[in-house]
Scaffold this motif. Sequence first.
Motif, PDB file in Angstrom:
ATOM      1  N   GLY A 162      37.982 -61.655  85.117  1.00 19.13           N
ATOM      2  CA  GLY A 162      37.437 -62.963  85.443  1.00 19.13           C
ATOM      3  C   GLY A 162      36.064 -62.834  86.072  1.00 19.13           C
ATOM      4  O   GLY A 162      35.625 -61.749  86.445  1.00 19.13           O
ATOM      5  N   GLY A 163      35.379 -63.949  86.214  1.00 19.02           N
ATOM      6  CA  GLY A 163      34.041 -63.943  86.786  1.00 19.02           C
ATOM      7  C   GLY A 163      33.987 -64.718  88.095  1.00 19.02           C
ATOM      8  O   GLY A 163      34.974 -65.282  88.550  1.00 19.02           O
ATOM      9  N   THR A 164      32.804 -64.747  88.684  1.00 21.14           N
ATOM     10  CA  THR A 164      32.571 -65.459  89.935  1.00 21.14           C
ATOM     11  C   THR A 164      32.122 -66.890  89.637  1.00 21.14           C
ATOM     12  O   THR A 164      31.850 -67.240  88.486  1.00 21.14           O
ATOM     13  CB  THR A 164      31.463 -64.755  90.739  1.00 21.14           C
ATOM     14  N   GLN A 165      31.995 -67.693  90.697  1.00 25.36           N
ATOM     15  CA  GLN A 165      31.467 -69.046  90.520  1.00 25.36           C
ATOM     16  C   GLN A 165      30.066 -69.002  89.921  1.00 25.36           C
ATOM     17  O   GLN A 165      29.757 -69.771  89.003  1.00 25.36           O
ATOM     18  CB  GLN A 165      31.433 -69.777  91.868  1.00 25.36           C
ATOM     19  N   ASN A 166      29.200 -68.112  90.455  1.00 22.82           N
ATOM     20  CA  ASN A 166      27.839 -68.012  89.915  1.00 22.82           C
ATOM     21  C   ASN A 166      27.867 -67.627  88.444  1.00 22.82           C
ATOM     22  O   ASN A 166      27.125 -68.185  87.631  1.00 22.82           O
ATOM     23  CB  ASN A 166      27.009 -67.011  90.710  1.00 22.82           C
ATOM     24  N   HIS A 167      28.693 -66.665  88.093  1.00 24.07           N
ATOM     25  CA  HIS A 167      28.799 -66.209  86.703  1.00 24.07           C
ATOM     26  C   HIS A 167      29.128 -67.390  85.793  1.00 24.07           C
ATOM     27  O   HIS A 167      28.461 -67.634  84.780  1.00 24.07           O
ATOM     28  CB  HIS A 167      29.866 -65.116  86.607  1.00 24.07           C
ATOM     29  N   SER A 168      30.142 -68.137  86.162  1.00 22.44           N
ATOM     30  CA  SER A 168      30.579 -69.268  85.351  1.00 22.44           C
ATOM     31  C   SER A 168      29.515 -70.360  85.282  1.00 22.44           C
ATOM     32  O   SER A 168      29.221 -70.882  84.197  1.00 22.44           O
ATOM     33  CB  SER A 168      31.875 -69.837  85.937  1.00 22.44           C
ATOM     34  N   TYR A 188      19.270 -71.484  86.492  1.00 19.80           N
ATOM     35  CA  TYR A 188      19.891 -71.205  87.785  1.00 19.80           C
ATOM     36  C   TYR A 188      20.120 -72.482  88.603  1.00 19.80           C
ATOM     37  O   TYR A 188      20.315 -72.410  89.806  1.00 19.80           O
ATOM     38  CB  TYR A 188      19.025 -70.217  88.575  1.00 19.80           C
ATOM     39  N   GLU A 189      20.123 -73.625  87.954  1.00 18.39           N
ATOM     40  CA  GLU A 189      20.325 -74.896  88.648  1.00 18.39           C
ATOM     41  C   GLU A 189      21.652 -74.887  89.401  1.00 18.39           C
ATOM     42  O   GLU A 189      22.697 -74.516  88.856  1.00 18.39           O
ATOM     43  CB  GLU A 189      20.316 -76.033  87.628  1.00 18.39           C
ATOM     44  N   GLU A 190      21.596 -75.265  90.678  1.00 20.47           N
ATOM     45  CA  GLU A 190      22.760 -75.375  91.563  1.00 20.47           C
ATOM     46  C   GLU A 190      23.455 -74.042  91.850  1.00 20.47           C
ATOM     47  O   GLU A 190      24.612 -74.021  92.268  1.00 20.47           O
ATOM     48  CB  GLU A 190      23.764 -76.394  91.017  1.00 20.47           C
ATOM     49  N   ILE A 191      22.771 -72.932  91.631  1.00 22.78           N
ATOM     50  CA  ILE A 191      23.345 -71.619  91.940  1.00 22.78           C
ATOM     51  C   ILE A 191      23.035 -71.271  93.386  1.00 22.78           C
ATOM     52  O   ILE A 191      21.910 -71.427  93.847  1.00 22.78           O
ATOM     53  CB  ILE A 191      22.778 -70.528  90.997  1.00 22.78           C
ATOM     54  N   ILE A 192      24.042 -70.794  94.098  1.00 20.08           N
ATOM     55  CA  ILE A 192      23.886 -70.382  95.493  1.00 20.08           C
ATOM     56  C   ILE A 192      24.050 -68.872  95.549  1.00 20.08           C
ATOM     57  O   ILE A 192      25.109 -68.332  95.197  1.00 20.08           O
ATOM     58  CB  ILE A 192      24.938 -71.060  96.388  1.00 20.08           C
ATOM     59  N   PHE A 193      22.980 -68.194  95.973  1.00 18.34           N
ATOM     60  CA  PHE A 193      23.024 -66.737  96.095  1.00 18.34           C
ATOM     61  C   PHE A 193      23.472 -66.351  97.491  1.00 18.34           C
ATOM     62  O   PHE A 193      23.120 -67.013  98.472  1.00 18.34           O
ATOM     63  CB  PHE A 193      21.648 -66.119  95.805  1.00 18.34           C
ATOM     64  N   ASP A 194      24.236 -65.265  97.562  1.00 21.40           N
ATOM     65  CA  ASP A 194      24.622 -64.726  98.876  1.00 21.40           C
ATOM     66  C   ASP A 194      23.363 -64.264  99.581  1.00 21.40           C
ATOM     67  O   ASP A 194      22.497 -63.630  98.964  1.00 21.40           O
ATOM     68  CB  ASP A 194      25.584 -63.550  98.721  1.00 21.40           C
ATOM     69  N   PRO A 195      23.249 -64.544 100.889  1.00 23.15           N
ATOM     70  CA  PRO A 195      22.060 -64.054 101.609  1.00 23.15           C
ATOM     71  C   PRO A 195      22.058 -62.540 101.701  1.00 23.15           C
ATOM     72  O   PRO A 195      23.123 -61.909 101.741  1.00 23.15           O
ATOM     73  CB  PRO A 195      22.207 -64.692 103.007  1.00 23.15           C
ATOM     74  N   LEU A 196      20.865 -61.960 101.682  1.00 23.19           N
ATOM     75  CA  LEU A 196      20.744 -60.520 101.818  1.00 23.19           C
ATOM     76  C   LEU A 196      21.053 -60.108 103.252  1.00 23.19           C
ATOM     77  O   LEU A 196      20.746 -60.838 104.193  1.00 23.19           O
ATOM     78  CB  LEU A 196      19.325 -60.064 101.453  1.00 23.19           C
ATOM     79  N   PRO A 197      21.666 -58.939 103.414  1.00 29.47           N
ATOM     80  CA  PRO A 197      21.918 -58.465 104.788  1.00 29.47           C
ATOM     81  C   PRO A 197      20.605 -58.259 105.524  1.00 29.47           C
ATOM     82  O   PRO A 197      19.560 -58.004 104.916  1.00 29.47           O
ATOM     83  CB  PRO A 197      22.655 -57.148 104.585  1.00 29.47           C
ATOM     84  N   ASP A 198      20.637 -58.372 106.850  1.00 32.32           N
ATOM     85  CA  ASP A 198      19.428 -58.152 107.655  1.00 32.32           C
ATOM     86  C   ASP A 198      18.839 -56.788 107.364  1.00 32.32           C
ATOM     87  O   ASP A 198      19.557 -55.807 107.203  1.00 32.32           O
ATOM     88  CB  ASP A 198      19.765 -58.266 109.148  1.00 32.32           C
ATOM     89  N   GLY A 199      17.503 -56.747 107.297  1.00 25.70           N
ATOM     90  CA  GLY A 199      16.805 -55.477 107.067  1.00 25.70           C
ATOM     91  C   GLY A 199      16.625 -55.120 105.621  1.00 25.70           C
ATOM     92  O   GLY A 199      16.117 -54.074 105.284  1.00 25.70           O
ATOM     93  N   VAL A 200      17.072 -55.983 104.694  1.00 23.80           N
ATOM     94  CA  VAL A 200      16.913 -55.682 103.266  1.00 23.80           C
ATOM     95  C   VAL A 200      15.796 -56.497 102.690  1.00 23.80           C
ATOM     96  O   VAL A 200      15.545 -57.590 103.003  1.00 23.80           O
ATOM     97  CB  VAL A 200      18.224 -55.967 102.483  1.00 23.80           C
TER      98      VAL A 200
END
Length: 195
Positions: A39-45, A183-195
């Motif tokens: 299966g895929g993720t919400q973003n994938h779908s 990429y309309e309405e796609i929410i990306f996970d924030p990058l960890p601090d320092g990246v």
Amino acid sequence: MIAAREEKRYFTPEEYFAWEEKQLEKHELIDGRVYAMSGGTQNHSAIAINFLLSIKTHLRGNQCRVFNSDLKVNILNTRNYTYPDLSVTCDPRDNSSPQYITYPCLIVEVLSDSTEAYDRGKKFEKYRRNPNLIDYVLVSSDEMAIDIYHRNDAGDWLILSYRAGDRVELKSIGLSLAIEQFYEEIIFDPLPDGV
């Protein structure tokens, strides 16, 4: 997306079609072996749906047809069958089978960490043998990034990379859109601090 080999025995395409019809999950057939699709993720779908809607709207009234990940692609001159996230065919020969197409001009794969190497490597190696394929599109689900392997008029494969602010050119179907539309309405996970 390929997860893991499902069955130890080898399948002919006929056995595969009959067997898969009775399964709850989809499976790809590669070199006689079946592989369960994960299966895929919400973003994938959501990204796959954005591509589908944009391409379907563009092709309306055209002889070309767009398909989602429910339709198999037969790798030309093989007994292999895959489930790309999206495929487009403009070839009337693809009207002969309700279960798969063989002559796509465009294939889209939305990448995941577990499949990216395979999609860029061995899967593309199989797909690019098909002279009908013009655009092989690899779409990140972690960031706004699209790479297109495009076959030019000389038959050479070029890599076209698109990032935020770019217009994506799908030359196989004459479509040019801002990358943000895919990429309309796609929410990306924030990058960890320092990246």
